[in-house]
Design a protein around this motif. Structure first.
Motif, mmCIF file in Angstrom:
data_model
loop_
_atom_site.group_PDB
_atom_site.id
_atom_site.type_symbol
_atom_site.label_atom_id
_atom_site.label_comp_id
_atom_site.label_asym_id
_atom_site.label_seq_id
_atom_site.Cartn_x
_atom_site.Cartn_y
_atom_site.Cartn_z
ATOM 1 N N MET A 1 16.999 76.230 21.332
ATOM 2 C CA MET A 1 15.720 75.610 21.029
ATOM 3 C C MET A 1 15.625 75.408 19.522
ATOM 4 O O MET A 1 16.112 76.223 18.752
ATOM 5 C CB MET A 1 14.617 76.554 21.530
ATOM 6 N N GLN A 2 14.964 74.332 19.148
ATOM 7 C CA GLN A 2 14.766 74.045 17.734
ATOM 8 C C GLN A 2 13.851 75.100 17.102
ATOM 9 O O GLN A 2 12.900 75.554 17.717
ATOM 10 C CB GLN A 2 14.112 72.672 17.597
ATOM 11 N N THR A 3 14.161 75.479 15.862
ATOM 12 C CA THR A 3 13.266 76.389 15.134
ATOM 13 C C THR A 3 12.941 75.777 13.785
ATOM 14 O O THR A 3 13.612 74.849 13.337
ATOM 15 C CB THR A 3 13.913 77.769 14.894
ATOM 16 N N ASN A 19 15.277 84.333 14.486
ATOM 17 C CA ASN A 19 15.688 82.927 14.511
ATOM 18 C C ASN A 19 16.910 82.739 15.413
ATOM 19 O O ASN A 19 16.963 81.835 16.252
ATOM 20 C CB ASN A 19 16.009 82.454 13.090
ATOM 21 N N LEU A 45 1.569 81.413 29.557
ATOM 22 C CA LEU A 45 1.331 82.278 28.398
ATOM 23 C C LEU A 45 1.635 83.737 28.708
ATOM 24 O O LEU A 45 1.869 84.535 27.813
ATOM 25 C CB LEU A 45 -0.124 82.149 27.932
ATOM 26 N N ARG A 49 8.951 83.035 28.707
ATOM 27 C CA ARG A 49 9.160 81.795 27.960
ATOM 28 C C ARG A 49 7.924 81.449 27.134
ATOM 29 O O ARG A 49 8.032 80.997 25.998
ATOM 30 C CB ARG A 49 9.512 80.661 28.928
ATOM 31 N N TYR A 53 7.528 81.445 23.018
ATOM 32 C CA TYR A 53 6.981 80.285 22.312
ATOM 33 C C TYR A 53 5.836 80.690 21.391
ATOM 34 O O TYR A 53 5.725 80.222 20.262
ATOM 35 C CB TYR A 53 6.504 79.255 23.336
ATOM 36 N N LEU A 54 4.967 81.580 21.879
ATOM 37 C CA LEU A 54 3.857 82.057 21.047
ATOM 38 C C LEU A 54 4.394 82.799 19.823
ATOM 39 O O LEU A 54 3.903 82.628 18.701
ATOM 40 C CB LEU A 54 2.960 83.012 21.852
ATOM 41 N N ASP A 57 5.967 80.430 17.290
ATOM 42 C CA ASP A 57 4.953 79.721 16.521
ATOM 43 C C ASP A 57 4.316 80.642 15.469
ATOM 44 O O ASP A 57 4.103 80.254 14.323
ATOM 45 C CB ASP A 57 3.892 79.194 17.504
ATOM 46 N N ARG A 63 1.731 82.987 9.817
ATOM 47 C CA ARG A 63 0.346 83.397 9.981
ATOM 48 C C ARG A 63 0.222 84.873 10.337
ATOM 49 O O ARG A 63 1.114 85.434 10.956
ATOM 50 C CB ARG A 63 -0.242 82.645 11.191
ATOM 51 N N GLU A 68 -5.433 85.486 20.139
ATOM 52 C CA GLU A 68 -4.830 84.703 21.231
ATOM 53 C C GLU A 68 -3.388 85.141 21.500
ATOM 54 O O GLU A 68 -2.966 85.213 22.651
ATOM 55 C CB GLU A 68 -4.796 83.203 20.906
ATOM 56 N N ARG B 37 -3.040 78.613 22.004
ATOM 57 C CA ARG B 37 -2.648 78.927 23.374
ATOM 58 C C ARG B 37 -2.160 77.692 24.122
ATOM 59 O O ARG B 37 -1.548 77.804 25.187
ATOM 60 C CB ARG B 37 -3.816 79.589 24.125
ATOM 61 N N PRO B 40 2.486 76.685 23.996
ATOM 62 C CA PRO B 40 3.586 76.885 24.950
ATOM 63 C C PRO B 40 3.603 75.868 26.093
ATOM 64 O O PRO B 40 4.579 75.786 26.821
ATOM 65 C CB PRO B 40 3.342 78.300 25.478
ATOM 66 N N TYR B 41 2.542 75.108 26.241
ATOM 67 C CA TYR B 41 2.524 74.085 27.291
ATOM 68 C C TYR B 41 2.973 72.728 26.772
ATOM 69 O O TYR B 41 2.878 71.738 27.481
ATOM 70 C CB TYR B 41 1.114 73.977 27.885
ATOM 71 N N SER B 47 13.245 70.541 25.908
ATOM 72 C CA SER B 47 12.365 70.985 24.822
ATOM 73 C C SER B 47 12.483 70.120 23.569
ATOM 74 O O SER B 47 11.785 70.352 22.588
ATOM 75 C CB SER B 47 12.614 72.455 24.493
ATOM 76 N N ARG B 50 8.081 67.084 22.660
ATOM 77 C CA ARG B 50 6.928 68.006 22.661
ATOM 78 C C ARG B 50 5.631 67.279 22.324
ATOM 79 O O ARG B 50 5.622 66.373 21.484
ATOM 80 C CB ARG B 50 7.149 69.097 21.604
ATOM 81 N N PRO B 346 23.138 75.859 20.587
ATOM 82 C CA PRO B 346 21.705 76.126 20.583
ATOM 83 C C PRO B 346 20.929 75.139 21.458
ATOM 84 O O PRO B 346 19.877 75.479 21.986
ATOM 85 C CB PRO B 346 21.306 75.998 19.120
ATOM 86 N N ASP B 347 21.397 73.914 21.599
ATOM 87 C CA ASP B 347 20.644 72.918 22.356
ATOM 88 C C ASP B 347 21.603 72.042 23.154
ATOM 89 O O ASP B 347 22.757 71.877 22.791
ATOM 90 C CB ASP B 347 19.839 72.021 21.405
ATOM 91 N N ALA B 397 19.446 71.061 17.406
ATOM 92 C CA ALA B 397 18.123 70.453 17.246
ATOM 93 C C ALA B 397 17.565 70.653 15.840
ATOM 94 O O ALA B 397 16.637 69.958 15.434
ATOM 95 C CB ALA B 397 17.153 71.029 18.276
ATOM 96 N N ASN B 398 18.110 71.615 15.095
ATOM 97 C CA ASN B 398 17.633 71.792 13.726
ATOM 98 C C ASN B 398 18.200 70.721 12.796
ATOM 99 O O ASN B 398 17.858 70.682 11.627
ATOM 100 C CB ASN B 398 17.980 73.193 13.213
#
Ligand SMILES: Cc1cc2nc3c(=O)[nH]c(=O)nc-3n(C[C@H](O)[C@H](O)[C@H](O)COP(=O)(O)OP(=O)(O)OC[C@H]3O[C@@H](n4cnc5c(N)ncnc54)[C@H](O)[C@@H]3O)c2cc1C
Ligand code: SF4
Ligand code: SF4
Lengths: 440, 478
Positions: A1-3, A19, A45, A49, A53-54, A57, A63, A68, B37, B40-41, B47, B50, B346-347, B397-398
């Motif tokens: 997944m992209q970071t 990472n 949530l 997965r 994701y949370l 982010d 932050r 949440e 919140r 993640p959706y 992925s 988005r 990674p992707d 993807a980076n």
């Protein structure tokens, strides 16, 4: 997944590790299916997965943690079922550990939550305090009915009171000492005598020591070793966790460099997962610590792994009992030990059955059953239902947390090692309450 | 990033009142509208694309779904249905002004009828959940996408999903008996039922594979089958992709239909072996997993004939599973294959074209050449028996340029599939991923006919408007 981390962020070793973990996740969603909280709550949530994701982010943005995110990370049991399922090898454990540390450092919890967590982190790892607390709780138990049911604070109190055993065992904590083997010495191990387990159920250590010494193994309970650090670790309390771990590493390194050790035996699998992770926890520490920690982690074995290695044999005729084997998450997911306990129990002459949904957590998860009583209760009921449906005579498990969580219902629950000790010449576990069988 | 329809600005402006309206329809935990919140959706199994939605709702009953749809259509709000979010074509990708309707709380098995061999389940029951519910009585639900652990039956219906064993048992469409749907304006309609071939138009056929364009599925009646007497898998290892491809063609053209015939190349073999420890041949360039069913005698006979065909293609090794555990490990590796590729890259972009099996050797050679010229590695894992290719294009993807190259490479592969007489999608659906390639396969007239069909169900184009059809000027301008 992209970071999306800056070069500056990646200089922090924890962020760099997270990472790497995030990049391994391909967002396929397989893990959602075996996550207990997703099964119950049906919200991305509350799935691995979604949490990944949370957390991604939160860490990327730099932050402070917010309510949440905390809500959903707190609901994670750390059962690590997601790691067993993940085809990509995502180390969710290290990612969520990082998130919890970040939360502890940047998020101010409501006062009652903070207070409770402080009490748990102070009391549970200290057998003396824990015993006093349980005695006090026993006095309070009759009044539990007076507590209101609604708000979380009270639900948590109820959960704590329910956990207190009706009969607190006599104070039988094992003092640091060396238990000599019976007959010629075949090996020498250190035993993690543990913290809460010693107070709640000293019979587990007794059985372990009896069985090992009978098999010719010298057992050392090292001076200075104590709680493994997992309780604080799972609450994101970095420093107390590291202090506890450091004390153990120092104590066992002393034994290792002195008379030598073949293994460090853990009979509470929740602790085993943490001790086996000491190498990672100390990877960025100064001086000799990374090396020492890695050495100790390598030596750590669950009691079932060690018994299988040295060759267990029963000496009593089989007891004709059917045992439902409850696979603790920390054993099956945390340490990937699935077959050893069952093999040993079969060697001891028991018939083994397994419940449906064996991969789903019972809701104990360290302090989870106190902090998240609603979810924990649902998981407990689900697990007890599945266990009862096996029609077994009793339940065996390798972790005190699960034993406390599942105790008190129709089926007695004992530690695997108690059954193994019994069939190799030890006394019948008292918890079985089977006078005819208990007779030596 | 993929082009999205222009958001409806009046909807965005009414965001708060729309969310408040949704909250009146559902319990508190059933409406998600806080930006953190919602994150993640924003994506599914693809992925790389988005977009956070305006809100997510999690209904628990068909009536709640109907209330949501009635509300959204009266407010002119776009809707994106979502199952488990495992789509590999971006089928569950939200829009900025859309409400995502997640069906994952509708996870109950409603009825199992062993005499009539069918089961009624809610849309959020996982594919494997159906088999698990009936396996104690020696029944199973046949279509088995590799994602079967997680993906949900409502998603399967909408993608007409296939899987390894579909060579013998057919895809989702061949195993459905009925649906309960909620139309865009909130009506509840039952289609089909516990028996095959209901009267009237084939609505069931029309809705299967409709990718959330026509209605929301809330309940599904599936056919369940008796488990076979036994099954055994074998592994055949070869010196090149083309040789393995030729062997597939020989097996199929001999008239033998194994229950499953799966292909993996070297990178895939290595990644999957690291996950499943199934004893895959690490010295091979390509490997076939071949499974047969029946009594032991039938299995022996089929495996003997298949081994003889394999032997004509200079195999490195042929190995038949010796126990149920070995077979299970072989399938664990195959089913975890895409995820396992996450170990080496990674992707990835997972392609999904279909070709005639006679074209396998040539197409595999061309993919190899393209991989060299794009400078991107490919892992090939696919349902070889029905010519359904899944080349996984590995990228980073980076690094945006790597992603663009991967997209172009993917488009070239799909065009190649159409060129040799195949089609754009085997089982993952068009979604957003193949939306803009639809013109390669269909003429504008054909596309317009299909759009008219959608309009008949969904006149305001509120359902999944960002998928399947190349964006029209109207959607671009909104
Ligand atoms: C690792 C991996 C392996 C895979 N292997 C296979 C495979 O072997 N074969 C295969 O066919 N696919 C495969 N897939 C793709 C995917 O799993 C399928 O397309 C699956 O059917 C999607 O189901 P879902 O519940 O995740 O739906 P989603 O991804 O959530 O949605 C899929 C589409 O259906 C719509 N939708 C979902 N539920 C409903 C509903 N109730 N009503 C109306 N519309 C709805 C959505 O809007 C979307 O367009 C794989 C995916 C992954 C990640
Ligand atoms: S199974 Fe692994 S790779 Fe797939 S979404 Fe979960 S953590 Fe990510
Ligand atoms: S550790 Fe357990 S509860 Fe937490 S995300 Fe993973 S599977 Fe879910």
């Amino acid at each position: 997944m992209q970071t999306n981390f800056t070069a500056d962020q990646l200089r922090d070793p924890d962020t760099a590790s997270s990472n790497q973990i995030l990049r391994t996740c391909v967002h396929c969603g397989f893990c959602t299916a075996t996550c207990p909280t997703f099964l119950l709550l049906g919200d991305e949530l509350d799935s691995p997965r979604g949490r990944i994701y949370l957390i991604k982010d939160m860490l990327e943005s730099g932050r402070d943690a917010t309510e949440e995110v905390v809500r959903h990370v707190d609901r994670c049991l750390s059962c690590l079922s997601c790691m067993t399922t993940c085809p990509s090898g995502v180390n969710y454990m290290h990612l969520v550990d990082h998130a919890r540390t970040h939360i502890e450092a940047t998020y101010v919890r409501p006062w009652h939550d903070r207070a409770l967590r402080r009490v748990l982190a102070t009391v549970l790892p200290r057998p003396g305090l824990m015993r006093m607390a349980l005695l006090a709780a026993r006095l309070a138990r009759p009044f539990a009915g007076l507590l209101p049911r609604g708000p979380l604070v009270f639900k948590r109190l109820h959960a704590m009171l329910r956990m207190t055993p009706a009969n607190l065992p006599a104070n039988a904590a094992v003092a640091p000492q060396v238990f000599r083997p019976i007959g010629p010495r075949r090996g020498r191990v250190a035993l993690l005598a543990g913290c809460a387990q010693q107070v709640l159920d000293p019979a587990i250590n007794d059985a372990t020591i009896r069985l090992l010494t009978r098999m010719g193994i010298e057992v050392v309970v090292a001076k200075g070793a104590g709680c493994c650090g997992a309780l604080a670790h799972h609450m994101g309390k970095h420093d107390p966790a590291m202090d506890a771990a450091r004390a153990n590493i120092a104590a066992w390194s002393g034994e290792l460099d002195g008379e030598g050790l073949d293994a460090i035996i853990v009979n509470a699998s929740g602790c085993g997962t943490t001790v086996k992770d000491y190498g990672f926890m100390f990877r960025a520490e100064r001086g000799v610590w990374p090396k020492q920690a890695a050495r100790i982690a390598e030596l750590a074995l669950d009691i079932s792994e060690y018994l299988l290695r040295i060759g267990y044999a029963a000496s009593r005729p089989a007891a004709d009992l059917t045992v439902a084997y409850h696979s603790a998450c920390s054993l099956q997911h945390g340490q990937k030990i699935t077959e050893a306990p069952k093999t040993l129990l079969r060697q001891a002459g028991f018939k083994i059955v397994e419940p449906a949904e064996a991969h789903i957590c019972c809701g104990s998860a360290g302090t989870y059953n106190i902090l998240q009583p609603d979810i924990a209760d649902q998981l407990r009921a689900r697990k007890l239902g599945n266990l009862a449906a096996t029609g077994a005579d009793l339940i065996a498990a390798g972790n005190i947390g699960c034993m406390t969580q599942l105790a008190g219902e129709a089926l007695p629950i004992v530690h695997t090692v108690e059954l193994l000790d019994w069939m190799a010449g030890g006394p019948a576990p008292k918890k079985l309450k089977m006078p005819a069988l208990a007779a030596d | 990033m993929i082009e999205q329809p222009e958001p409806l600005h009046d909807v965005l402006a009414r965001r708060d009142s729309i969310v408040a309206g949704l909250r009146r329809l559902l319990p508190e935990s059933g409406v998600i509208a806080e930006p953190l919140r919602l994150k993640p959706y924003e994506t599914d199994g693809l992925s790389a694309y988005r977009q956070t939605p305006m809100a997510v709702v999690l209904p628990e009953t068909t009536e709640q779904v109907a209330a949501i749809m009635a509300f959204c259509s009266s407010e002119g709000v776009r809707v994106v249905p979502r199952g488990a979010g495992t789509s590999l074509s971006g089928g569950a990708l939200p829009m900025e002004d859309a409400v995502v309707v997640g069906l994952m709380r509708m996870n109950r098995i409603l009825d199992i009828d062993y005499a009539d061999r069918c089961a009624v389940v809610q849309a959020g029951v996982t594919n494997i959940g159906i088999t698990q519910a009936v396996s104690a009585r020696q029944f199973f639900y046949a279509p088995d996408p590799s994602s079967q652990l997680a993906c949900m039956i409502g998603g399967n219906v909408n993608m007409n999903s296939g899987g390894a064993h579909c060579l013998r048992y057919g895809v989702t469409a061949n195993n459905l008996l009925g649906l309960k749907i909620v139309t865009v304006d909130g009506q509840i309609v039952d289609i089909g039922g516990a028996h095959l071939d209901a009267a009237g138009l084939d609505w069931l056929g029309l809705l299967t594979g409709s990718e959330g364009q026509l209605a929301i599925v809330t309940e599904v009646t599936v056919r369940i089958l008796r488990s076979p007497e036994g099954a055994r898998a074998m592994l055949a290892a070869f010196k090149s992709n083309e040789i393995a491809g030729a062997c597939v063609d020989s097996i199929i053209s001999s008239g033998i239909i194994p229950v499953a015939l799966e292909f993996m190349d070297r990178p895939a073999i290595h990644a999957c072996e690291a996950f499943a420890h199934a004893g895959y041949p690490l010295d091979a360039e390509a490997m076939l997993i071949i499974e047969v069913e029946g009594s032991v005698a039938e299995q022996d006979d089929l495996l003997g004939r298949i081994s003889a065909i394999c032997a004509r293609h200079d195999p490195i090794s042929l190995k038949v599973a010796e126990s149920a555990e070995q077979s299970a490990a072989i399938w664990k590796g195959r089913k975890g294959a895409f995820g396992a590729v996450g170990r080496i890259s990674p992707d990835y972009l997972c392609m999904d074209g279909t070709i005639p099996t006679s074209q396998l050797p040539a197409v595999l050679r061309r993919i190899g050449e393209m991989s060299a010229s794009y400078g991107l590695q490919v892992a090939n894992i696919f349902h070889a028996g029905d010519g359904n290719l899944h080349p996984l294009i590995m990228f980073d993807a980076n690094d945006p340029s790597s992603f663009h190259k991967a997209e172009a490479f993917g488009a070239d592969i799909l065009k190649l599939c159409v060129e040799v007489g195949g089609c754009l999608t085997g089982e993952h659906g068009v979604g957003v991923e193949k939306r803009d390639l639809m013109g390669v396969q269909f003429t504008e007239i054909e596309l317009d006919q299909q759009r008219r069909l959608k309009s008949a169900f969904d006149p305001g184009w509120l359902l999944n408007a960002n998928k399947v059809f190349p964006l029209t000027a109207a959607l671009r301008a909104a």
